[in-house]
Design an enzyme around this catalytic site. Structure first.
Site, mmCIF file in Angstrom:
data_model
loop_
_atom_site.group_PDB
_atom_site.id
_atom_site.type_symbol
_atom_site.label_atom_id
_atom_site.label_comp_id
_atom_site.label_asym_id
_atom_site.label_seq_id
_atom_site.Cartn_x
_atom_site.Cartn_y
_atom_site.Cartn_z
ATOM 1 N N ASP A 14 0.815 -1.217 0.000
ATOM 2 C CA ASP A 14 0.000 0.000 0.000
ATOM 3 C C ASP A 14 0.849 1.268 0.000
ATOM 4 O O ASP A 14 0.585 2.194 -0.770
ATOM 5 C CB ASP A 14 -0.946 0.015 1.207
ATOM 6 C CG ASP A 14 -2.148 -0.893 0.992
ATOM 7 O OD1 ASP A 14 -2.357 -1.355 -0.147
ATOM 8 O OD2 ASP A 14 -2.871 -1.143 1.978
ATOM 9 N N ARG A 94 1.935 4.866 17.210
ATOM 10 C CA ARG A 94 1.358 5.824 16.254
ATOM 11 C C ARG A 94 1.619 7.290 16.594
ATOM 12 O O ARG A 94 1.963 8.060 15.689
ATOM 13 C CB ARG A 94 -0.139 5.569 16.047
ATOM 14 C CG ARG A 94 -0.514 4.282 15.273
ATOM 15 C CD ARG A 94 0.544 3.769 14.400
ATOM 16 N NE ARG A 94 0.138 2.694 13.490
ATOM 17 C CZ ARG A 94 0.927 1.711 13.089
ATOM 18 N NH1 ARG A 94 2.170 1.620 13.552
ATOM 19 N NH2 ARG A 94 0.521 0.809 12.219
ATOM 20 N N ASP A 123 -5.680 3.148 13.454
ATOM 21 C CA ASP A 123 -4.401 3.825 13.192
ATOM 22 C C ASP A 123 -4.563 5.164 12.474
ATOM 23 O O ASP A 123 -3.864 6.124 12.764
ATOM 24 C CB ASP A 123 -3.473 2.898 12.403
ATOM 25 C CG ASP A 123 -2.995 1.729 13.255
ATOM 26 O OD1 ASP A 123 -2.867 1.910 14.478
ATOM 27 O OD2 ASP A 123 -2.749 0.641 12.693
ATOM 28 N N SER A 174 -2.579 -9.847 7.925
ATOM 29 C CA SER A 174 -2.027 -8.496 7.979
ATOM 30 C C SER A 174 -1.379 -8.337 9.348
ATOM 31 O O SER A 174 -2.010 -8.597 10.376
ATOM 32 C CB SER A 174 -3.163 -7.487 7.784
ATOM 33 O OG SER A 174 -2.813 -6.264 8.373
HETATM 34 N N1 ARG Z 1 -6.028 -3.692 16.686
HETATM 35 C C1 ARG Z 1 -4.749 -3.189 17.026
HETATM 36 C C2 ARG Z 1 -4.835 -1.705 17.274
HETATM 37 O O1 ARG Z 1 -5.788 -1.095 16.923
HETATM 38 C C3 ARG Z 1 -3.712 -3.543 15.993
HETATM 39 C C4 ARG Z 1 -3.734 -2.741 14.754
HETATM 40 C C5 ARG Z 1 -2.733 -3.214 13.740
HETATM 41 N N2 ARG Z 1 -2.505 -2.219 12.741
HETATM 42 C C6 ARG Z 1 -2.095 -2.485 11.496
HETATM 43 N N3 ARG Z 1 -1.925 -1.475 10.701
HETATM 44 N N4 ARG Z 1 -1.893 -3.706 11.067
HETATM 45 O O2 ARG Z 1 -3.950 -1.123 17.817
#
Ligand code: ARG
Length: 405
Positions: A14, A94, A123, A174
Site C-alpha cells: 500500500d 502511532r 491507526d 495483515s
Molecule cells: N487492533 C490493534 C490496534 O488497533 C492492531 C492494529 C494493527 N494495525 C495495522 N496497521 N496492522 O492497535
C-alpha cells in the site's frame, strides 16, 4: 516546483503504491519516512525500494530508544492493557510516528503528510489526531482511504507501474510489529470461531513445543522502570528484546481478543507480546507489594483510562499529561525484584522483594513472632459491623438470609 509530502513508509504494497499515487493524483514530491520502532527489518532495502518506486528522498529514523523511554515505559508504569488484554504495541507507536512525520515535514519544508492506513481502523485516527495536535497547518492525505481500490486492484496498479509486489502480500494475514508486540489480523482469523494456525505466530513457540522444564527470570525495577534481567543491567531496548526472546521461547504472550475498535467495529485480533506480558505482570506484582490498598484501587481505574486514551489516539492531550503525572508519582517506591516462572505458554510470578515492601512478616505470620494484636479485632469488627447491624434491625435483609435467591 511541486509541493512536498512526507509519507509514513513501511515498504509494503500500500505505501509503495501510495508513492506513485501521490505523484499521479496530487503531483507531489514524496519523501518517504520509515520509522524503526523495533520491527526488525532490513531498512536499507526498504529505503532503496522507496527510491526505486519514485520517492525523491527516503529517510529511516531509528526511534527505538525514544519509543521505549517515552511511550512503552510510561505505559508499563500505568499498567496499560486495553480491555484487559491488549498491551497496545501498535497504538503506542502511532503518536511517535506522527511526531516524526511532523519533524520530517518541518525539516524538508513539506506542506503535507500521508499515511497508508485504511478507513476502517484505529491507526488513521491515532496518526491524524496526533498530527493535527502537533501541526494543524499540515494537510493530511490518506491514499488507501481515498483511492477506493480493492486488494486486487492495488496489485494491478503496482503491476502497471512496475512496483514490486512483496511476497508477504501472498500471506493471508495483515501484521504490524514493534518492540512491544506483534498484531495479526485478517484471513481465516476473521472468523472468531476459528483457532489461529501455528503459521500465524512468529515470536512465540507453540506452548506444546516449548521446553518441558520451566525457565526462571528475575527482573528488577527502579521506580517502575525495569533495569536488570537476572541481575544484569541493560538499556530498555535490549531488555525488551531479551525478554521477547526468552518468554517467546516458552510460548508466553499469545493473546486472542475480540476487540472494540474506536470506529465502532468489533474485530478479532491475535497478538504476540512476550516481553509486555511478563513485564506488566512483574510490574503489577511489585506494585501489589509497595502500594497501599487504596493506591492500588485508584491506580486500577487510572490504568483503564490510560489504556483507553492510548488506544483512542489521545496521546497529545492534557488528560494524558494529568494521568501521566499521577502515574509517575505513584512509582516513587516501585523498586525491587520479581521472579517469574515461564512454562509452556504461561508465566507466573513466584517471588517478589523490595526495600520498600509494605508486606510485614511480623503482621502476616501465623507462626511465632506474630506481632498482630488479635484482641483488637473484636473492637474493629464491632465498629465495622455497626451500620450493618443497625440497618438490618431497622429494615431487614430483604430475603438474603434465605438459602436460594
Ligand atoms: N487492533 C490493534 C490496534 O488497533 C492492531 C492494529 C494493527 N494495525 C495495522 N496497521 N496492522 O492497535
Amino acid at each position: 516546483m511541486p509541493d512536498k509530502v512526507v509519507l509514513a513508509y513501511s515498504g509494503g504494497l500500500d505505501t509503495s503504491v501510495a508513492i506513485r499515487w501521490l505523484r499521479e493524483k496530487y503531483n507531489l514530491d514524496v519523501i518517504a519516512v520509515t520509522v524503526d520502532v523495533g520491527n526488525e527489518r532490513d531498512f536499507s532495502t526498504t529505503r532503496q525500494k522507496a527510491l526505486d518506486v519514485g520517492a525523491v528522498k527516503a529517510l529511516v529514523v531509528d526511534a527505538k530508544e525514544s519509543f521505549v523511554n517515552h511511550f512503552i515505559f510510561p505505559a508499563l508504569k500505568a499498567d496499560a492493557l486495553y480491555e484487559g488484554q491488549y498491551s497496545l504495541a501498535t497504538a503506542l507507536s502511532r503518536p511517535l510516528i506522527a511526531k516524526l512525520l511532523v519533524d520530517a515535514a518541518r525539516a524538508e519544508g513539506a506542506t503535507a503528510v500521508a499515511h497508508g492506513c485504511t478507513g476502517k481502523g484505529n491507526d488513521q485516527v491515532r496518526i491524524e489526531v496526533s498530527v493535527n495536535a502537533l501541526a494543524p497547518d499540515l494537510t493530511i492525505i490518506a491514499p488507501a482511504r481515498e483511492w477506493g481500490m480493492t486488494r486486487e486492484e492495488t496489485i494491478n496498479y503496482a503491476g502497471r507501474y512496475g512496483i514490486p509486489v512483496p511476497v508477504t502480500v501472498s500471506s493471508p494475514y495483515s501484521t504490524d510489529e514493534n518492540l512491544w508486540g506483534r498484531s495479526i489480523e485478517c484471513g481465516a482469523l476473521e472468523d472468531p470461531w476459528v483457532e489461529p494456525l501455528e503459521e500465524a505466530f512468529a515470536w512465540t513457540k507453540s506452548p506444546a513445543e516449548a521446553p518441558n522444564s520451566p525457565g526462571y527470570v528475575e527482573i528488577s525495577f527502579e521506580q517502575g522502570i525495569p533495569v536488570t534481567i537476572d541481575g544484569q543491567k541493560m538499556d530498555g531496548v535490549t531488555l525488551i528484546q531479551q525478554l521477547n526472546e526468552l518468554a517467546g521461547g516458552h510460548g508466553v504472550g499469545r493473546v486472542d481478543h475480540v476487540e472494540n475498535r474506536l470506529v465502532g467495529i468489533k474485530s478479532r485480533e491475535i497478538y504476540e507480546a512476550p516481553a509486555a506480558t511478563v513485564l506488566l505482570q512483574a510490574h503489577q506484582a511489585l506494585e501489589a507489594m509497595t502500594l497501599s490498598k487504596e493506591q492500588l484501587r485508584f491506580k486500577q481505574k487510572v490504568a483503564v483510562e490510560y489504556a483507553d486514551l492510548v488506544y483512542n489516539g489521545l496521546w497529545f492531550t492534557s488528560l494524558h499529561q494529568d494521568l501521566a503525572a499521577y502515574v509517575q508519582s505513584s512509582q516513587r517506591f516501585v523498586t525491587g525484584t520479581v521472579r517469574l516462572k515461564l512454562y509452556k505458554g504461561s508465566s507466573s510470578v513466584v517471588g517478589r522483594k523490595s526495600p520498600f515492601s509494605l508486606y510485614n512478616y511480623g503482621l502476616a505470620t501465623y507462626d511465632k513472632g506474630d506481632e498482630f494484636d488479635q484482641s483488637a479485632s473484636a473492637g474493629f469488627i464491632h465498629i465495622w459491623g455497626l451500620p450493618v447491624k443497625t440497618q438490618a434491625q431497622a429494615q431487614g435483609t430483604g430475603g438474603l438470609e434465605e438459602k436460594e435467591g
